[in-house]
Write an enzyme that holds these catalytic residues in place. Sequence first.
Site, PDB file in Angstrom:
ATOM      1  N   LYS A   6       0.959  -1.279   0.012  1.00 59.35           N
ATOM      2  CA  LYS A   6       0.074  -0.119   0.157  1.00 59.35           C
ATOM      3  C   LYS A   6       0.711   1.194  -0.084  1.00 59.35           C
ATOM      4  CE  LYS A   6       0.905   1.472   4.217  1.00 59.35           C
ATOM      5  NZ  LYS A   6       1.719   2.570   4.764  1.00 59.35           N
ATOM      6  N   PRO A  14       9.653  -4.105  -0.890  1.00 60.79           N
ATOM      7  CA  PRO A  14      10.753  -3.785  -0.161  1.00 60.79           C
ATOM      8  C   PRO A  14      10.535  -3.969   1.328  1.00 60.79           C
ATOM      9  CG  PRO A  14      10.638  -2.128  -2.120  1.00 60.79           C
ATOM     10  CD  PRO A  14       9.275  -2.942  -2.050  1.00 60.79           C
ATOM     11  N   VAL A  15      11.615  -4.213   2.181  1.00 61.17           N
ATOM     12  CA  VAL A  15      11.277  -4.319   3.456  1.00 61.17           C
ATOM     13  C   VAL A  15      11.571  -2.961   4.389  1.00 61.17           C
ATOM     14  CG1 VAL A  15      12.000  -5.571   5.726  1.00 61.17           C
ATOM     15  CG2 VAL A  15      11.763  -6.421   3.382  1.00 61.17           C
ATOM     16  N   ALA A  16      10.803  -2.653   5.456  1.00 60.23           N
ATOM     17  CA  ALA A  16      10.959  -1.569   6.144  1.00 60.23           C
ATOM     18  C   ALA A  16      10.815  -0.374   5.488  1.00 60.23           C
ATOM     19  CB  ALA A  16      12.296  -1.597   6.986  1.00 60.23           C
ATOM     20  N   ALA A  17       9.895  -0.237   4.549  1.00 57.19           N
ATOM     21  CA  ALA A  17       9.916   0.859   3.407  1.00 57.19           C
ATOM     22  C   ALA A  17       8.688   1.547   3.678  1.00 57.19           C
ATOM     23  CB  ALA A  17       9.713  -0.045   2.037  1.00 57.19           C
ATOM     24  N   ALA A  48       3.872  -1.203   4.229  1.00 53.66           N
ATOM     25  CA  ALA A  48       2.984  -2.367   4.855  1.00 53.66           C
ATOM     26  C   ALA A  48       3.298  -3.853   4.230  1.00 53.66           C
ATOM     27  CB  ALA A  48       1.708  -2.234   4.644  1.00 53.66           C
ATOM     28  N   GLY A  49       4.624  -4.205   4.059  1.00 52.77           N
ATOM     29  CA  GLY A  49       5.118  -5.313   3.630  1.00 52.77           C
ATOM     30  C   GLY A  49       4.842  -6.321   4.655  1.00 52.77           C
ATOM     31  N   GLY A  50       5.123  -6.277   5.804  1.00 55.73           N
ATOM     32  CA  GLY A  50       4.922  -7.225   6.863  1.00 55.73           C
ATOM     33  C   GLY A  50       3.370  -7.462   7.179  1.00 55.73           C
ATOM     34  N   ASP A  84      -2.063  -2.228  10.958  1.00 53.23           N
ATOM     35  CA  ASP A  84      -2.569  -2.201   9.572  1.00 53.23           C
ATOM     36  C   ASP A  84      -3.075  -3.500   9.046  1.00 53.23           C
ATOM     37  OD1 ASP A  84      -1.428   0.252   9.344  1.00 53.23           O
ATOM     38  OD2 ASP A  84       0.496  -0.301   8.609  1.00 53.23           O
TER      39      ASP A  84
HETATM   40  P1  ATP Z   1       4.631  -0.142   7.657  1.00 51.38           P
HETATM   41  O1  ATP Z   1       4.230   0.475   6.224  1.00 51.38           O
HETATM   42  O2  ATP Z   1       3.169  -1.111   8.175  1.00 51.38           O
HETATM   43  O3  ATP Z   1       4.841   0.486   8.895  1.00 51.38           O
HETATM   44  P2  ATP Z   1       6.814  -1.133   6.626  1.00 51.38           P
HETATM   45  O4  ATP Z   1       6.569  -1.651   5.274  1.00 51.38           O
HETATM   46  O5  ATP Z   1       7.676  -0.149   6.885  1.00 51.38           O
HETATM   47  O6  ATP Z   1       5.538  -1.223   7.706  1.00 51.38           O
HETATM   48  P3  ATP Z   1       7.806  -3.994   7.076  1.00 51.38           P
HETATM   49  O7  ATP Z   1       8.451  -4.261   5.618  1.00 51.38           O
HETATM   50  O8  ATP Z   1       6.536  -4.554   7.355  1.00 51.38           O
HETATM   51  O9  ATP Z   1       7.721  -2.240   7.261  1.00 51.38           O
HETATM   52  O10 ATP Z   1       9.121  -4.444   7.872  1.00 51.38           O
HETATM   53  C1  ATP Z   1       9.398  -3.893   9.215  1.00 51.38           C
HETATM   54  C2  ATP Z   1       9.976  -5.076  10.307  1.00 51.38           C
HETATM   55  O11 ATP Z   1       9.326  -6.045  10.426  1.00 51.38           O
HETATM   56  C3  ATP Z   1      11.287  -5.154   9.338  1.00 51.38           C
HETATM   57  O12 ATP Z   1      12.424  -4.895  10.010  1.00 51.38           O
HETATM   58  C4  ATP Z   1      11.330  -6.929   9.437  1.00 51.38           C
HETATM   59  O13 ATP Z   1      12.398  -7.347   9.891  1.00 51.38           O
HETATM   60  C5  ATP Z   1      10.311  -7.086  10.167  1.00 51.38           C
HETATM   61  N1  ATP Z   1       9.065  -8.071   9.642  1.00 51.38           N
HETATM   62  C6  ATP Z   1       8.473  -9.344  10.171  1.00 51.38           C
HETATM   63  N2  ATP Z   1       7.787 -10.083   9.363  1.00 51.38           N
HETATM   64  C7  ATP Z   1       8.143  -9.401   7.960  1.00 51.38           C
HETATM   65  C8  ATP Z   1       7.323  -9.891   6.898  1.00 51.38           C
HETATM   66  N3  ATP Z   1       6.727 -10.708   6.744  1.00 51.38           N
HETATM   67  N4  ATP Z   1       7.855  -8.953   5.783  1.00 51.38           N
HETATM   68  C9  ATP Z   1       8.523  -7.886   5.910  1.00 51.38           C
HETATM   69  N5  ATP Z   1       9.284  -7.755   7.241  1.00 51.38           N
HETATM   70  C10 ATP Z   1       8.750  -8.554   8.255  1.00 51.38           C
END
Ligand code: ATP
Length: 283
Positions: A9, A92-95, A98-100, A134
Amino acid sequence: MITLNAHAKINLSLDVLSKRQDGYHNLKMIMQTLQLHDTITIQEIKSGIEIECEAAYVPNNSSNIAYKAAEKMVVKYGLDAGVRISIDKKIPVAAGLAGGSTDAAAVLKGVNSLFKLGLDQQELMEIGKTIGADIPYCIRGGTALAEGIGELITPLPRMEPIPVLLVKPRFGVSTASVFKSLEIDKITDRPKTELLINALQRKDTHFIANNLCNVLESVTAARYPLIDKIKKDLITKGAIGSIMSGSGPTVFGLFDDTEVAKKAFGILKKSRNDCILTYITND
Ligand code: ATP
């Protein structure tokens, strides 16, 4: 075995209204699903929960939020079986995308289908909110207003599909640390949420693009000057609007012309080695 797409998202707006006694914040956000997605495969096994994801920085154990979602379902519904979850990570992670949360939402939906639990969307959203704020939005997806701590979802008219360019700096940002640095009484520029909702109703993409607003942006941008540079880059290359998504660091640009967007993608891919670029549409 079942395979599901777990969509990312972006925030068209993000407002922080107040801090609650429990440490969470009251939010008001307009969320929009992207085509970009992880692929989640869920398989029934004899017992326990197994998880595998080859992407860097994603835990392969019980701290993965998708694992927590599976565990919740197995325990809550007394399933006499376990599940193996495989995550093909494209978000992308922690981006700020809402990847997790979206992986967890897909696991709730997948376990519901695989074990024929018969839960409806509302019931899945109720379970989701006990795992992460989320997740209820990610279960429903589309264009929606998220309030409370993010868990109170009101569907909005679907945003017209347009080209979106995501520019993700090669570092992650901790959502908790951004909220910690936010000084709510000092926020001056807040999203015009009601006007944005009106614009969605009349399908006025240009109004939306001109009024994108995220109160967390100045916090992350103060730490990382790259955020403002990317925004300028996107606008210079023809984006009709650009902001940071969530707590960042992903910055997105909205375009009203596919050719302009593709050209911007090509140029920025070469000039911005410090970022990962993705060209997609919302929807
Ligand atoms: P949001 O937008 O909800 O704040 P985000 O996109 O910023 O989330 P995520 O990609 O969800 O952040 O990752 C946040 C942390 O969650 C990462 O540091 C990662 O190690 C941890 N994590 C746990 N499970 C997952 C998963 N299935 N995918 C990605 N990260 C994960």
